[in-house]
Design an enzyme around this catalytic site. Sequence first.
Site, PDB file in Angstrom:
ATOM      1  N   ARG A 126       0.769  -1.282  -0.036  1.00  0.00           N
ATOM      2  CA  ARG A 126       0.061  -0.078  -0.004  1.00  0.00           C
ATOM      3  C   ARG A 126       0.872   1.478   0.165  1.00  0.00           C
ATOM      4  NH1 ARG A 126      -3.491   2.425   4.403  1.00  0.00           N
ATOM      5  NH2 ARG A 126      -5.198   3.407   3.365  1.00  0.00           N
TER       6      ARG A 126
ATOM      7  N   HIS B 150       0.360   4.380  -2.515  1.00  0.00           N
ATOM      8  CA  HIS B 150      -0.252   5.784  -2.145  1.00  0.00           C
ATOM      9  C   HIS B 150       0.919   6.796  -2.411  1.00  0.00           C
ATOM     10  CE1 HIS B 150      -3.567   5.245   0.863  1.00  0.00           C
ATOM     11  NE2 HIS B 150      -3.810   4.200  -0.058  1.00  0.00           N
TER      12      HIS B 150
ATOM     13  N   HIS C 266      -6.285  -5.967  -2.516  1.00  0.00           N
ATOM     14  CA  HIS C 266      -7.209  -6.108  -1.432  1.00  0.00           C
ATOM     15  C   HIS C 266      -7.542  -7.608  -1.096  1.00  0.00           C
ATOM     16  CE1 HIS C 266      -8.923  -1.799  -1.380  1.00  0.00           C
ATOM     17  NE2 HIS C 266      -7.448  -1.679  -1.308  1.00  0.00           N
TER      18      HIS C 266
ATOM     19  N   ASN D   5      -4.106   8.726   4.365  1.00  0.00           N
ATOM     20  CA  ASN D   5      -2.897   8.388   5.110  1.00  0.00           C
ATOM     21  C   ASN D   5      -2.841   8.526   6.656  1.00  0.00           C
ATOM     22  OD1 ASN D   5      -1.925   7.522   2.522  1.00  0.00           O
ATOM     23  ND2 ASN D   5      -0.694   9.529   2.542  1.00  0.00           N
TER      24      ASN D   5
END
Length: 327
Positions: A61, A65, A192, A93
Amino acid sequence: MAFSMSVILVFSMLFSAPLCYSHYLYPQFYDHSCPKAQEIVQSVVAKAVATEARMAASLLRLHFHDCFVKGCDASLLLDSTGTIISEKRSNPNSNSVRGFDVIDEIKSAIEKECPYTVSCADILALAARDSTVLAGGPSWEVPLGRRDSTGASLSGSNNNIPAPNNTLQTIITKFKLQGLDTVDLVALSGSHTIGLSRCTSFRQRLYSQTGNGQPDYTLYQSYAAQLRSSCPRSGGDNNLFPLDFVTPTKFDNDYFKNIIEAKGLLSSDQILFTKGEKTMKLVKTYAENNELFVNQFAKSMIKMGNISPLTGSGGEIRKNCRRINTY
């Protein structure tokens, strides 16, 4: 016979070749300047994931991001200073992204081996690949040669990263702005298949997604009832739930099977099946064929890793991933 076998081999290589690498990035970038770089990353990531299985998803992740804000330049890793407002403070975040200590440990080990050589941005890309492999997912050659940014973008982090409650069109647009298409969107959403999500990220689906106080009926109701037991209307914001409740630590296509059964945890997961014809077809395809999913995931990860990298004389190679160098 030898000729025909050669032809078959050539065609096999053509049709199985990964996505073309950026002109500036290539897997062998550190082969001479820091030949142990990938080995060091892999070793530290393996230790971290062995200690906590969730860390695989957390490191994956971080790369995502980071890349969606100003490109894959490790801007996410910068702490706030007098001149920098950290992206760690953004809505997507704050109290959510994690794994920074693992990146610090990798960077420290690499600096001892080859100072000022390997960028934090490349460490993020390698850690994401190694995390995927450790969770049972695909491997790929990571194009390398990124450099680190000397600034961050709080507004970019707030606006560019897809949110759990975004509409499908908004998510498609956010991916398109990064040069990623609908196939990339669905394949990368498959990340996911591992990891956890906070109650606050999906509470609206359990109680008032429709705006009239009714629950979201695209969520299988017995599953929703289980979730409500630990995700109340108020409080418990940071209670954690597996994004894939079937195999939460295994990288596979159960995520897509769950969506088809109306058991996608986040709204942004479920709408891939309920709100778009193309995305629905892709969800069905990946649910039926794990090999197609993992192959496309690897290609899309390479593509995502090529978003606006700093190369050549751009940016710098940070000594500490949390702050820019001082000269």
